[in-house]
Design a protein around this motif. Structure first.
Motif, PDB file in Angstrom:
ATOM      1  N   GLY A 101      34.625  46.605  39.856  1.00 39.41           N
ATOM      2  CA  GLY A 101      35.274  46.025  38.680  1.00 39.41           C
ATOM      3  C   GLY A 101      35.314  44.510  38.661  1.00 39.41           C
ATOM      4  N   ASN A 102      34.439  43.864  39.450  1.00 34.87           N
ATOM      5  CA  ASN A 102      34.385  42.385  39.484  1.00 34.87           C
ATOM      6  C   ASN A 102      33.439  41.902  38.376  1.00 34.87           C
ATOM      7  OD1 ASN A 102      33.798  40.019  42.251  1.00 34.87           O
ATOM      8  ND2 ASN A 102      34.233  39.652  40.102  1.00 34.87           N
ATOM      9  N   GLU A 103      33.958  41.808  37.159  1.00 34.94           N
ATOM     10  CA  GLU A 103      33.090  41.564  35.997  1.00 34.94           C
ATOM     11  C   GLU A 103      33.070  40.120  35.526  1.00 34.94           C
ATOM     12  OE1 GLU A 103      30.902  43.725  34.304  1.00 34.94           O
ATOM     13  OE2 GLU A 103      31.219  44.995  36.059  1.00 34.94           O
ATOM     14  N   GLN A 104      33.800  39.253  36.168  1.00 36.85           N
ATOM     15  CA  GLN A 104      33.747  37.847  35.760  1.00 36.85           C
ATOM     16  C   GLN A 104      34.090  36.967  36.956  1.00 36.85           C
ATOM     17  OE1 GLN A 104      36.984  37.869  32.712  1.00 36.85           O
ATOM     18  NE2 GLN A 104      37.972  36.343  34.040  1.00 36.85           N
ATOM     19  N   GLU A 105      33.778  35.687  36.826  1.00 34.50           N
ATOM     20  CA  GLU A 105      34.024  34.729  37.900  1.00 34.50           C
ATOM     21  C   GLU A 105      35.381  34.049  37.769  1.00 34.50           C
ATOM     22  OE1 GLU A 105      31.822  34.025  40.770  1.00 34.50           O
ATOM     23  OE2 GLU A 105      31.771  36.042  39.969  1.00 34.50           O
ATOM     24  N   HIS A 106      35.800  33.739  36.548  1.00 31.94           N
ATOM     25  CA  HIS A 106      37.105  33.096  36.384  1.00 31.94           C
ATOM     26  C   HIS A 106      38.190  33.984  36.983  1.00 31.94           C
ATOM     27  CE1 HIS A 106      34.941  30.486  33.597  1.00 31.94           C
ATOM     28  NE2 HIS A 106      35.970  29.656  33.685  1.00 31.94           N
ATOM     29  N   ASN A 107      39.017  33.383  37.815  1.00 31.60           N
ATOM     30  CA  ASN A 107      40.151  34.089  38.437  1.00 31.60           C
ATOM     31  C   ASN A 107      39.729  35.334  39.218  1.00 31.60           C
ATOM     32  OD1 ASN A 107      41.928  32.264  37.221  1.00 31.60           O
ATOM     33  ND2 ASN A 107      41.961  33.482  35.347  1.00 31.60           N
ATOM     34  N   ARG A 108      38.518  35.348  39.719  1.00 33.35           N
ATOM     35  CA  ARG A 108      38.052  36.602  40.315  1.00 33.35           C
ATOM     36  C   ARG A 108      38.875  37.000  41.532  1.00 33.35           C
ATOM     37  NH1 ARG A 108      32.336  35.349  43.587  1.00 33.35           N
ATOM     38  NH2 ARG A 108      33.232  33.869  45.053  1.00 33.35           N
ATOM     39  N   GLU A 109      39.516  36.022  42.175  1.00 28.27           N
ATOM     40  CA  GLU A 109      40.266  36.356  43.389  1.00 28.27           C
ATOM     41  C   GLU A 109      41.735  36.648  43.122  1.00 28.27           C
ATOM     42  OE1 GLU A 109      39.186  33.581  46.575  1.00 28.27           O
ATOM     43  OE2 GLU A 109      37.264  33.389  45.541  1.00 28.27           O
ATOM     44  N   THR A 110      42.143  36.558  41.862  1.00 30.09           N
ATOM     45  CA  THR A 110      43.552  36.811  41.556  1.00 30.09           C
ATOM     46  C   THR A 110      43.736  37.861  40.470  1.00 30.09           C
ATOM     47  OG1 THR A 110      43.376  34.854  40.162  1.00 30.09           O
ATOM     48  CG2 THR A 110      44.519  34.594  42.261  1.00 30.09           C
ATOM     49  N   MET A 111      42.710  38.122  39.696  1.00 31.24           N
ATOM     50  CA  MET A 111      42.925  38.968  38.518  1.00 31.24           C
ATOM     51  C   MET A 111      42.837  40.463  38.819  1.00 31.24           C
ATOM     52  SD  MET A 111      39.415  38.653  36.382  1.00 31.24           S
ATOM     53  CE  MET A 111      40.175  39.530  35.031  1.00 31.24           C
ATOM     54  N   SER A 112      43.422  41.231  37.908  1.00 30.62           N
ATOM     55  CA  SER A 112      43.326  42.682  38.018  1.00 30.62           C
ATOM     56  C   SER A 112      42.430  43.226  36.918  1.00 30.62           C
ATOM     57  CB  SER A 112      44.704  43.321  37.913  1.00 30.62           C
ATOM     58  OG  SER A 112      44.579  44.729  38.023  1.00 30.62           O
ATOM     59  N   SER A 113      41.436  44.000  37.328  1.00 28.58           N
ATOM     60  CA  SER A 113      40.613  44.733  36.367  1.00 28.58           C
ATOM     61  C   SER A 113      41.279  46.088  36.180  1.00 28.58           C
ATOM     62  CB  SER A 113      39.194  44.915  36.917  1.00 28.58           C
ATOM     63  OG  SER A 113      38.564  43.671  37.081  1.00 28.58           O
ATOM     64  N   ASN A 114      41.880  46.289  35.037  1.00 28.09           N
ATOM     65  CA  ASN A 114      42.560  47.561  34.771  1.00 28.09           C
ATOM     66  C   ASN A 114      41.610  48.455  33.980  1.00 28.09           C
ATOM     67  OD1 ASN A 114      44.704  46.426  36.064  1.00 28.09           O
ATOM     68  ND2 ASN A 114      45.874  45.989  34.213  1.00 28.09           N
ATOM     69  N   ILE A 115      41.030  49.402  34.680  1.00 26.28           N
ATOM     70  CA  ILE A 115      39.957  50.204  34.072  1.00 26.28           C
ATOM     71  C   ILE A 115      40.394  51.654  33.998  1.00 26.28           C
ATOM     72  CG2 ILE A 115      37.475  50.649  34.096  1.00 26.28           C
ATOM     73  CD1 ILE A 115      37.103  48.483  36.132  1.00 26.28           C
ATOM     74  N   GLY A 116      40.176  52.263  32.848  1.00 23.07           N
ATOM     75  CA  GLY A 116      40.489  53.676  32.667  1.00 23.07           C
ATOM     76  C   GLY A 116      39.633  54.535  33.592  1.00 23.07           C
ATOM     77  N   ASP A 117      40.164  55.710  33.879  1.00 28.85           N
ATOM     78  CA  ASP A 117      39.508  56.598  34.833  1.00 28.85           C
ATOM     79  C   ASP A 117      38.086  56.980  34.378  1.00 28.85           C
ATOM     80  OD1 ASP A 117      39.314  58.190  37.067  1.00 28.85           O
ATOM     81  OD2 ASP A 117      40.419  59.874  36.207  1.00 28.85           O
ATOM     82  N   ARG A 118      37.960  57.280  33.083  1.00 26.98           N
ATOM     83  CA  ARG A 118      36.637  57.701  32.595  1.00 26.98           C
ATOM     84  C   ARG A 118      35.632  56.563  32.665  1.00 26.98           C
ATOM     85  NH1 ARG A 118      35.441  60.842  27.033  1.00 26.98           N
ATOM     86  NH2 ARG A 118      33.273  60.790  27.739  1.00 26.98           N
ATOM     87  N   ALA A 119      36.036  55.393  32.190  1.00 25.41           N
ATOM     88  CA  ALA A 119      35.113  54.250  32.220  1.00 25.41           C
ATOM     89  C   ALA A 119      34.776  53.882  33.661  1.00 25.41           C
ATOM     90  CB  ALA A 119      35.708  53.061  31.483  1.00 25.41           C
ATOM     91  N   THR A 120      35.776  53.982  34.547  1.00 24.22           N
ATOM     92  CA  THR A 120      35.495  53.711  35.958  1.00 24.22           C
ATOM     93  C   THR A 120      34.329  54.576  36.420  1.00 24.22           C
ATOM     94  OG1 THR A 120      37.777  53.137  36.466  1.00 24.22           O
ATOM     95  CG2 THR A 120      36.422  53.869  38.316  1.00 24.22           C
ATOM     96  N   HIS A 121      34.420  55.872  36.121  1.00 24.54           N
ATOM     97  CA  HIS A 121      33.392  56.786  36.612  1.00 24.54           C
ATOM     98  C   HIS A 121      32.075  56.655  35.863  1.00 24.54           C
ATOM     99  CE1 HIS A 121      36.727  58.676  38.733  1.00 24.54           C
ATOM    100  NE2 HIS A 121      35.808  59.266  39.469  1.00 24.54           N
ATOM    101  N   GLU A 122      32.160  56.672  34.541  1.00 17.96           N
ATOM    102  CA  GLU A 122      30.923  56.778  33.758  1.00 17.96           C
ATOM    103  C   GLU A 122      30.157  55.464  33.674  1.00 17.96           C
ATOM    104  OE1 GLU A 122      31.413  59.009  30.072  1.00 17.96           O
ATOM    105  OE2 GLU A 122      33.027  60.155  30.987  1.00 17.96           O
ATOM    106  N   LEU A 123      30.859  54.337  33.930  1.00 15.47           N
ATOM    107  CA  LEU A 123      30.159  53.046  33.867  1.00 15.47           C
ATOM    108  C   LEU A 123      30.055  52.376  35.241  1.00 15.47           C
ATOM    109  CD1 LEU A 123      31.719  51.460  30.635  1.00 15.47           C
ATOM    110  CD2 LEU A 123      29.537  52.666  30.840  1.00 15.47           C
TER     111      LEU A 123
END
Ligand SMILES: OC[C@H]1O[C@@H](O[C@H]2[C@H](O)[C@@H](O)[C@H](O[C@H]3[C@H](O)[C@@H](O)[C@H](O)O[C@@H]3CO)O[C@@H]2CO)[C@H](O)[C@@H](O)[C@@H]1O
Length: 736
Positions: free
Chosen positions: A178-200
């Motif tokens: 879930g590391n989709e960007q560089e800005h704040n990459r070491e502090t931010m939370s990627s909140n991803i739904g279960d389906r998108a986590t799996h299917e993407l």
């Protein structure tokens, strides 16, 4: 604790199920378990702990135990070649390898990189990358991976890892997850739904684990509120239990935040060790892990599991059999005592050539046919006057762009500039070359006015966030060409009626201003081609090879059409859900400028004879967990085939693509999703059959209720064509 047990059981099941091959995981585990018996506690911790940034020759190094014959492991970037060493080959970036849609080239590139890594004594090459996947078109590191589509990215991962590991180096699939960007990459939370986590986001890592990847690097970000490198759900449950990953997890550099929690969550190796961006002497493991095991905070079985996984991966790759010593040192110019480059330049040239996507070709502007005069315009046509490696980690955008910036780079042994390669061809053809190799619009206009045809070079760069280039802190500030590229093209187009635009880019750029110039007759999309840039371009522009690259992402008419982009908040809720890139355009009826999978040829192709032979039962996929996931997921359920004929006058290659639409019983699913592709080389008049083999996974969606991949019942729609929008045949099959 329960998870540790489940993890260990899954692990042994995975190792047992896989170990058919001579170098299978089960044999590797037996050796590792025998070796483990000889190690002291400190040595077990040592092989799981980095010695510290710049503490050894490589970007990551572990402690060597003295009681067994096992080295200080050398871990070295990158996904496109060996970083901080020379001479090495600077391969095309992952995004170009993806743009070939060619399994054999993906494999060949991986194998060649693996040969170089092994030759230099690198035990673990830190690539390939499937995270970021690229949901944000402006994400800084998208170019390190293969495509924003999980299926294409998964094939890229699988072929590359097989190639690398067949050459003897341990691959490292990164960055999980879930590391989709560089800005704040070491502090931010990627909140991803279960389906998108799996299917993407997880999908390509399934391919990586299925390909027996030795190691996985966990990412900087938090996933759903917990650091990815400290998350039991992400490491133990998703990766080790659900995907049955038998190898080891290393942290991204400095992505570990606690000693005990990370160990319990499933982290197996900490990198790079002490002193990286921290007070001197700070270290989570090392002696602290010895102490944590002694006082019972971390079970002995967990430490043994870490060490076993690391040792098993080493045995899996046969690195116990005469593996070369490290022959370079990253921190003193990387001069190696051996030359490992062999004939890899030919792999580079082929991948670079076959990744070129021809986006526009009006009035048969291309291929060039011995033009009397040619104006070559733009700074992107030449090598940086200070040399191709003038900026550390390629952290500048001067001269032609052939890779992005950051840790995902290598030193160019040379870089063939477009201008130089074109001059060689021009000499043969008797073509007069007029040059303007700055981005000055005035100089460009006068050069363009002095030639029959003008070729103008523009680019767009991006990279890793620890370097800022021209105001771009890793991620891109916008989707425009850099250095006033639109104005450069406009000035050329005002002075010449026959303009060809060549684009070197990390990802999509908005082309509307350029396309609004009637004089722009052709657009050549060359991505990040690596050291053979100019030669590959000449191969396509002069027609010795017909272009066959296809876009691994969508080019929109305006940035807002993507419905995604990096943001400066500390939380990204991934509101796109399943609908990224073409899935979003399809769902919302947005017309792309150039769609995912698009690319022209110098010839034409006809599709006929679509044949569908699929037989599957609805329901979940079960079976033992093998590396990659539940065994049934990878069972074949049939094939779809189509006949493709070259109907033009020159040879060419076509990438036939298969997309599936799931039945309505699968809730809110993208209208179509890539589920197969095959590249066919065809002589004029020749026809061949493209066959797409489908597995249960290809028919499934992730059911959040049952926590299983589920094949829905009902009518599936089959789309076969030349791109995600150029559908040449459709059909149906039904799952009862
Ligand atoms: O290389 C291994 C993994 O490292 C991560 O990137 C790090 C990169 O390798 C490293 O060169 C860089 O160091 C810089 C540091 O962050 C900065 O504070 C300092 O000023 O300059 C250093 C460079 O001289 O740090 C990167 C991490 O921030 C990658 O994410 C991973 O993909 C690599 O495999």
């Amino acid at each position: 604790m329960q998870n540790l047990l489940v993890s260990a059981l899954a692990l042994s099941a995975a190792a047992d199920a896989y170990g058919a091959g001579a170098a299978g995981w089960d044999a590797a585990y037996s050796k590792a378990q025998a070796a483990l018996l000889k190690l002291t506690q400190t040595e077990k911790v040592g092989i799981a702990t980095g010695v510290g940034w710049q503490g050894g020759p490589c970007v990551g190094n572990t402690y060597a135990p003295s009681s067994i014959d096992y080295p200080s492991l050398c871990l070295q970037d990158s996904p496109l070649g060996i970083r901080y060493a020379n001479p090495v080959t600077a391969f095309p970036a992952g995004i170009n390898a993806g743009a070939t849609w060619d399994r054999s080239l993906l494999y060949a590139r991986g194998a060649a990189m693996g040969e170089e890594a092994k030759g230099l004594g690198v035990h673990v090459q830190l690539g390939p990358a499937a995270g970021p996947l690229g949901k944000n078109p402006d994400g800084g590191r998208n170019w390190e991976g293969f495509s924003v589509d999980p299926y294409l990215s998964g094939v890229g991962m699988e072929e590359t890892i097989q190639g690398m590991q067949d050459s003897g180096v341990q691959a490292c699939a990164k960055h999980w997850l879930g590391n989709e960007q560089e800005h704040n990459r070491e502090t931010m939370s990627s909140n991803i739904g279960d389906r998108a986590t799996h299917e993407l986001y997880l999908w390509p890592f399934m391919n990586a684990v299925k390909a027996n990847v030795a190691s996985v690097m966990c990412s900087y970000n938090k996933l759903n509120g917990t650091w990815a490198c400290e998350s039991d759900a992400v490491l133990n449950e998703l990766l080790k239990d659900e995907l049955g990953f038998p190898g080891y997890v290393m942290s991204d550099w400095n992505a570990q935040h606690t000693g005990v929690n990370s160990a319990l969550a499933g982290l197996d190796m900490t990198m790079p060790g002490s002193d990286f961006n921290k007070p001197p002497g700070s270290i989570f493991w090392g002696p602290n892990l010895v102490e944590a095991v002694a006082n019972g905070s971390v079970p002995q079985s967990r430490l043994d599991d870490m060490a076993t996984r690391i040792l098993a991966a080493w045995y899996l790759l046969g690195q116990d059999q005469g593996y070369p010593e490290v022959t370079f040192r990253s921190w003193n110019g990387g001069k190696a005592t051996v030359d490992v480059t062999a004939d890899h330049a030919s792999v580079v040239r082929t991948v670079a050539r076959d990744s070129i996507a021809l986006l526009k070709n009006q009035e048969r502007a291309l291929p060039l046919r011995k033009p009397k005069s040619l104006a070559i315009i733009g700074q992107d046509a030449i090598v940086n006057p200070d040399g191709p490696n003038a900026c550390v980690d390629r952290g500048c955008n001067t001269g032609t762009l052939a890779m992005g910036w950051g840790s995902g780079t290598a030193e160019f042994p040379y870089l063939v500039a477009p201008l130089d390669a074109i001059k060689v061809q021009a000499q043969k053809d008797g073509t007069k070359i007029v040059e303007s190799t700055t981005d000055s619009t005035t100089a460009a206009a006068s050069a363009a006015a002095a030639a029959d045809t003008a070729v103008v070079f523009i680019n767009a760069d991006a990279g890793e966030g620890y370097i800022t280039v021209e105001g771009n802190a890793g991620d891109r500030n916008n989707l425009d060409p850099w250095h006033n590229g639109n104005e450069l093209v406009k000035s050329v187009a005002a002075a010449n009626k026959n303009v060809i635009v060549v684009v070197h880019s990390v990802g999509p750029i908005i082309l509307e201003t350029i396309l609004a110039q009637p004089s722009v007759k052709a657009i050549v999309w060359a991505g990040l081609p690596g050291q053979e840039s100019g030669n590959a371009l000449v191969d396509v522009m002069y027609g010795s090879t017909s272009p066959s690259g296809k876009l691994p992402y969508t080019i929109a008419k305006q940035p807002s059409d993507y419905g995604a982009g990096w943001n400066s908040a500390l939380v990204d809720n991934f509101v796109e859900d399943l609908f990224i890139d073409y899935r979003h355009f399809d769902k919302n009826g947005i017309a792309p400028r150039y769609e995912f999978g698009y690319g022209l040829s110098y010839t034409t192709f006809n599709y006929s004879g679509l044949a569908v032979s699929v037989s599957a039962t609805a329901g979940p996929s079960n079976g033992p967990i093998v590396p990659g996931g539940a065994e049934e997921l990878f069972q074949s359920v049939g094939t779809i085939s189509v006949i493709v004929q070259n109907t033009g006058e020159v040879a060419g290659a076509e990438v036939a693509q298969l997309y599936l639409g799931l039945p309505d019983s699968a809730p809110s699913t993208p209208p179509k999703q890539l589920r197969g592709f095959q590249k066919l080389n065809l002589q004029p008049g020749e026809q061949r059959t493209a066959t797409f083999e489908l597995t249960r996974r290809d028919l499934s969606y992730w059911d959040v209720q049952t926590q299983k991949w589920l094949v829905p019942s009902g009518a599936f729609t089959v789309y076969v064509g030349a791109s995600s929008r150029d559908i040449r045949g459709d059909g149906k099959f039904t799952v009862a």
